[in-house]
Design an enzyme around this catalytic site. Structure first.
Site, PDB file in Angstrom:
ATOM      1  CD  GLU A 282      -2.366   2.883  -3.655  1.00 44.48           C
ATOM      2  OE1 GLU A 282      -3.279   2.413  -3.858  1.00 44.48           O
ATOM      3  OE2 GLU A 282      -1.750   2.255  -2.614  1.00 44.48           O
TER       4      GLU A 282
ATOM      5  CG  ASP B 285      -2.431   0.442   1.474  1.00 45.92           C
ATOM      6  OD1 ASP B 285      -2.649   1.156   0.953  1.00 45.92           O
ATOM      7  OD2 ASP B 285      -1.714   1.984   2.307  1.00 45.92           O
TER       8      ASP B 285
END
Length: 674
Positions: A354, A317
């Site tokens: 990401e 993330d």
């Protein structure tokens, strides 16, 4: 720092009836370990380093413990020698009724892994499936009530059968590290349902375990998690974890101090010159990965999950936040990123970034280098634009603004982003993800409807590139429903026929809706679970996905591992030839002129590990009916339609080269070549 596969991990390590405990703090002056029922144990600092250790005789699984830390005062410190702190490397974290709310628990890490080896699916054959542990099976009628929404439910035979049916090779689980709900959400009586608010990087989230495992303690929770991994592996399915190492649940200054802030806060978080947090995550704090101890904690956590829990990969993330240096500037050669790619315990795991954060210069798609695959948000935006907002614009204005060139780039692996050296598998293609509209909502809503989140519809993105096909939300209008189904097939078809690694969002294949909510992280289970009913639309879309993944697996030309180099024969690449609607070579003008919006993509594999393969993909991005001439080639007898986003097409007969193929609306069609 030299690292080997035998480097000891922090936290408790049990051996011979004793436990050695290790933690790190550069700024503490005293650290104490408190083991319930066994006493208080001051830690010793090792040779002036930031490493603190103590041996604890008689400690055993099930013992609960916490840390106390003392140190200097000041705007960047938050020491309180009376405040219980979580072990940053606790393998078990359990809820308590005390003001601290959480405590650490020693676990039994023994587990019978059996004789089976983990699956080794090649990246070109990988189909990712992003899922939330709870909502994947919360409504599954084939599970006993006590297993719905649990780790055991993910590995249940009915779940595995569904994953096999739709061709999934790897399940990517939304955060399963122990997490907490943000304080402001708790105060509002709401819950964080996604898990991007980590309490500890080593412990599985206990609330996702079955009631029996939770009652038995942290060791049973860990065993259930490992059991899930074992069963998925035995079924040939890899396990990828969505991991949140960019920030913690301690939030901004004044937030709940539960672990790192009270142990070494001045050293672990990013600070601005005015003694406030320098936050590039939007979550209140950002871990400072330029500090060796912080980088060590992240690498050790990854090693633990890869080596001891045997997961197969990680999706990071906001990974751009992990690559910022001491000046808060992103560095693609950041030491932590290099360690993640090169550590002996991590060399064989899948690494997916990401590739952005919310800080300055935070969009870094294409910048993470060899050994990392990246979420390709450009693919998402291009595919949505082509099949949805462009079609809506054509309806409204008579013609869209863009041609087919951008879609062709997405279809062939986004070479402009990843380059010849990294190849198409550097990109993870997706049309939807956990944040944003579901696939059904993407074709059913022009606007977000996040009122249920309690923020007056201010949260969530306004850039959705969606199209409601004439009616906002649910409708019984058969024409609208048919158009939405066609658009969903076009989106799924483009995703699963494109070069790169495709990612499906759980429930899209079951026509899951969130009723227009594009930020459902605080929404209760009744709105977000995967629909396991016998709904006709859901079954039809599931069959579509199954057909497409079978087609992808059967045709290596659709899943190249490398980009070809002009004038060279590149193994495991694909040779591409582009034809216009008339069957002749695609012209320069036709790529970008909105009036064309049609292309024929003839692709041939360059064999390395599989037989030679040829496919023709026909894309028609207009609502108008159009005749296309199938290309004439010396090496082609004819074309047999293998899949079409238009229903009721003839999939049996051989169409000779040069024959007219009529596209009756926006669609994508795949022909096998003879």
């Amino acid at each position: 720092m030299h690292e080997t596969a035998t480097d000891a991990l922090p936290g408790f390590v049990l051996a011979d009836g004793s436990g050695r405990f290790t933690t790190h703090s550069a700024t503490a002056t005293a650290v104490t370990l408190v083991v319930e029922g066994r006493g208080t144990f001051p830690l010793g600092r090792q040779d002036g380093s930031d490493r603190w250790t103590v041996d604890v005789p008689g400690v055993r699984p099930g013992d609960r413990y916490h840390l106390l830390a003392d140190g200097p005062a000041g705007p960047r410190h938050d020491f309180d020698p009376a405040r219980p702190l979580l072990d940053p490397a606790a393998r078990g974290i359990v809820a308590t009724d005390s003001p601290a709310r959480w405590t650490s628990e020693v676990v039994d890490e023994t587990f019978d892994w059996g004789d089976g080896a983990a699956p080794t699916t090649s990246l070109d054959r990988t189909v990712l499936y992003e899922a939330n542990v709870r909502t994947l099976t919360a409504a599954n009628p084939h599970l006993p009530d006590e297993l719905r929404g649990t780790y055991a439910g993910v590995a249940h035979a009915s779940t595995i059968a569904h994953l096999h049916r739709i061709g999934v090779t790897a399940i990517e689980l939304l955060p399963v590290h122990a997490f907490d709900t943000e304080r402001w959400l708790r105060d509002a009586g709401r819950e964080n349902a996604w898990g991007y608010n980590t309490l500890g990087f080593f412990a599985p989230h206990a609330a996702y375990a079955s009631p029996a495992a939770r009652a038995a303690g942290a060791s049973a929770v860990l065993r259930e998690f490992k059991g899930m991994v074992r069963l998925l592996h035995e079924a040939g399915i890899q396990v990828v974890l969505d991991v949140v190492y960019n920030h913690t649940a301690e939030e901004g200054l004044g937030g709940p101090t539960s672990s790192l802030r009270g142990l070494d806060g001045a050293n672990r978080y990013r600070w601005a010159t005015d003694d406030t947090y320098y936050d590039t995550t939007g979550c209140g704090n950002t871990l400072d990965t330029s500090v060796t101890a912080t980088a060590d904690l992240i690498v050790d956590s990854l090693r633990y999950w890869a080596r001891e829990v045997r997961v197969d990969g990680f999706r990071f993330d906001l990974m751009a936040a992990l690559g910022r240096d001491a000046r808060h500037v992103f560095d693609p050669a950041h030491p932590l990123l290099e360690r993640i790619r090169q550590h002996p315990d991590l060399r064989d795991v899948l690494v997916v970034a990401e590739p952005w954060d919310v800080g300055p210069d935070g969009w870094r798609t294409g910048a993470f280098g060899a050994g990392t695959s990246e979420w390709n948000d450009g693919f998402r935006n291009t595919v949505r634009q082509f099949w949805l907002t462009d079609i809506a614009e054509e309806r409204r204005l008579g013609a869209p603004r863009t041609g087919i060139g951008a879609l062709a780039g997405a279809l062939t692996g986004s070479r402009h982003l990843f380059g010849a050296e990294r190849g198409p598998l550097a990109g993870v293609g997706f049309v939807t993800a956990h944040d944003g509209f579901t696939l059904l909502d993407l074709v059913s809503y022009d606007r977000k409807h996040n009122e249920a989140n309690g923020e007056e519809n201010r949260d969530g993105s306004d850039d959705n590139r969606s199209f409601n096909h004439g009616v906002e939300g649910r409708t019984e209008d058969r024409g609208v429903r048919a158009a939405r189904g066609r658009s969903m097939r076009n989106l799924f078809g483009t995703l699963l026929l494109s070069a790169g690694v495709p990612m499906i969002t759980a429930g899209d294949e079951r026509s899951r809706t969130q009723h227009g909510n594009n930020n459902a992280y605080v929404v209760s289970d009744d709105l977000t679970p995967v629909d396991w009913s016998d709904d006709e639309d859901a079954e039809s879309m599931t069959n579509t996905v199954a057909e497409l993944t079978r087609l992808r697996a059967a045709h290596p030309a659709l899943r190249p591992s490398r980009f070809g180099v002009e004038g060279q024969e590149t193994p495991s690449a694909s040779r591409m030839t582009w034809y216009g609607p008339d069957g002749g070579p695609m012209t320069v003008e036709a790529w970008d002129q909105p009036i064309h919006r049609a292309v024929q993509y003839y692709v041939e594999s360059t064999p390395e590990h599989e037989p030679e393969d040829r496919v023709l993909v026909v894309v028609h991005g207009s609502g108008r009916t159009r005749d296309l001439v199938l290309p004439v080639r010396e090496d082609v007898v004819g074309y047999r339609l293998a899949w079409s986003s238009e229903k009721h097409r003839d999939h049996r007969r051989l169409r000779p080269a040069g024959q007219v193929f009529t596209a009756y609306g926006p669609g994508i069609h795949v022909f096998e070549v003879e």
